[in-house]
Design a protein around this motif. Structure first.
Motif: not given
Length: 507
Positions: A434, A437, A454, A457-459, A462-463, A481, A485
């Motif tokens: 974290k 990042w 992002l 980082q596979k998020r 979510e973000v 999702d 991507y």
């Protein structure tokens, strides 16, 4: 120095083999002609009013929590607004134009790589040109595969029928070609310090290793990423500047790994960059840009209040550059900020075309690589080895002067102290991840790499959904999702291929 290569006018972006003022049978015969053709490859990244960098920043920042689209309204460059709201369609012009730029880059590189081995002249120089073209081709495919997934893969000049009948390769195969090109190029190119001043704008061994390291990071191959990035970091080819802000005052410096050279060598020739004009405040006399790519309050909140990098990432209403008579007026920005890194003060533009600005686009800096290396080390359970690299970036930041030397007035000056940005000490993998990042977001803010971070980082979803809720905005609200991507494949490419090229899921 170069001949301008014309693109045959066909329907598909892929279906555009490169032709010169001479035929391929009579051109590409000498080292001088190969140099001219290679110049044409570089120029593909800096076509006036359609520069690749515009798409780099829009895709990399405006689609994320770092930047608003900006402009005069939602409809001003509405195709970018669709991207930021995740309602892209396959007919989106921004996606299609970016695809076209990158495939033209690849086509031109393929010409050099294919024909240069048979050219006469200095073979050492010719081999360098081939390896430069391999780096540029790999960069083109890297930009495509990280946003589109698998794409048609061409490694030699193709006929129109071949171009329109070639299906998408898998993402794995595209990455394999990227890795092959960059591995070969890294062994055949000079290091950045080995180039003379006239060649500092060329890709080098370091550029090849940097993009290769990014490719391994994107695939979460942290072992190969550590090896590749470690080779670059320990090479001694690059070093951090003492002053973070100097990155945007010095055209080429010890942090320059991949730079699109858009300096204007002649004030009467309109070969410069439009990017600063696209991203400049709309309301200030002498600037009156388009106001795109405006930093978000969310990005501003990521910084500690005493972080000097605030100075060089944001402009605010009340700032005034040297020799200006007016303060910057940022009332056109959604959150009151514009991008300092891309801004060129008016006194540095005097005598030039006000719309076309002498400015170098910094695509990859050394600090980016240091932080990727720290991240790879941490993912490989080497947190204690990662810490010095993370703290190297924080030390440089806290020692950077908080006052911008190009501003006579500065609305916000970070109140730095000896305790600013203390070293990170944790070696817990999750906590250190974290911290890295966070540092990437502050160090590289508005430089076009946020989306890629992002995604890998596979998020991303979510973000962005959290951003939508936090700020009550459509930006991020519709992120899926199972779709977002990736970008859609341009519909015209699918049509011209008679659907040999297939669409990404859920578009």
């Amino acid at each position: 120095m170069f001949v301008l290569l014309n693109i045959q006018c066909k329907k598909s972006a892929i279906d555009k083999p490169v032709y010169g003022t001479q035929s391929n049978a009579t051109f590409y015969k000498t080292d001088a002609q190969i140099q001219q053709a290679l110049t044409g490859v570089y120029l593909q990244l800096r076509t006036t009013w359609n520069e690749y960098a515009k798409y780099h920043y829009f895709v990399g920042d405006v689609s994320t929590d770092d930047a608003w689209k900006g402009g005069s309204s939602d409809g001003d460059y509405g195709e970018a607004q669709d991207m930021t709201n995740f309602i892209l369609t396959p007919t989106n012009g921004l996606v299609a134009q970016r695809w076209s730029i990158l495939y033209k880059l690849i086509a031109r590189a393929n010409e050099v790589i294919t024909y240069a081995p048979d050219a006469t002249g200095d073979k050492t120089l010719i081999n360098r040109y081939i390896n430069e073209a391999k780096v540029l081709r790999a960069f083109g495919y890297y930009a495509l595969v990280t946003t589109e997934g698998g794409v048609p893969l061409f490694t030699k000049p193709v006929t129109p029928s071949e171009a329109t009948s070639t299906p998408r390769a898998s993402a794995a195969d595209v990455f394999k070609q990227i890795e092959t090109d960059l591995t070969e190029a890294s062994k055949g190119l000079p290091s950045y310090p080995e180039y003379g001043d006239a060649d500092k704008n060329r890709v080098s061994r370091g550029t090849a290793l940097a993009i290769l390291g990014k490719a391994y990071m994107f695939q979460q191959n942290y072992v190969k990423a550590e090896e590749t990035l470690g080779t670059l970091v320990k090479s001694g080819d690059y070093s951090l500047l003492n002053d973070y802000g100097a990155n945007w005052r010095d055209n080429f410096n010890s942090e320059s790994i991949f730079v699109i050279d858009s300096r204007m060598q002649d004030k009467d020739i309109a070969i410069g960059s439009n990017i600063p004009h696209f991203f400049t405040t709309r309301n200030t006399p002498g600037y009156q840009g388009y106001g795109f790519h405006a930093p978000t309050q969310d990005l501003r909140n990521e910084f500690d209040a005493d972080d000097p990098r605030i100075t060089y990432t944001f402009t605010m209403t009340g700032d005034r550059y040297l020799q200006d008579n007016d303060d910057q007026d940022n009332t056109g920005s959604p959150d009151g900020y514009y991008d300092r890194k891309i801004e060129v003060p008016q006194y540095l533009r005097l005598g030039y075309n006000p719309w076309i600005i002498s400015y170098n686009v910094r695509l990859i800096r050394y600090s980016d690589i240091i932080l990727l290396y720290a991240e790879a080390l941490n993912e490989n359970n080497k947190g204690s080895e990662a810490l010095p690299y993370l703290n190297m970036i924080r030390k440089r930041a806290r020692q950077t002067p908080p006052k911008d030397p190009q501003r006579q007035k500065q609305a916000y000056i970070p109140a730095t102290t000896a305790a600013s940005l203390p070293d990170v000490t944790t070696t817990d993998q999750t906590a250190l991840r974290k911290a890295i990042w966070h540092e990437r977001r502050c160090e590289l803010g508005m430089e076009g790499w946020r989306r890629e971070d992002l995604v890998r980082q596979k998020r991303f979803g979510e973000v962005m959904r959290a951003f939508s809720v936090k700020y009550n905005t459509n930006k991020g609200k519709f992120f899926r999702d199972d779709r977002d991507y990736l970008f859609p494949i341009p519909q015209n490419e699918i049509d011209y291929s008679n659907r040999t090229i297939t669409q990404n899921p859920n578009f």
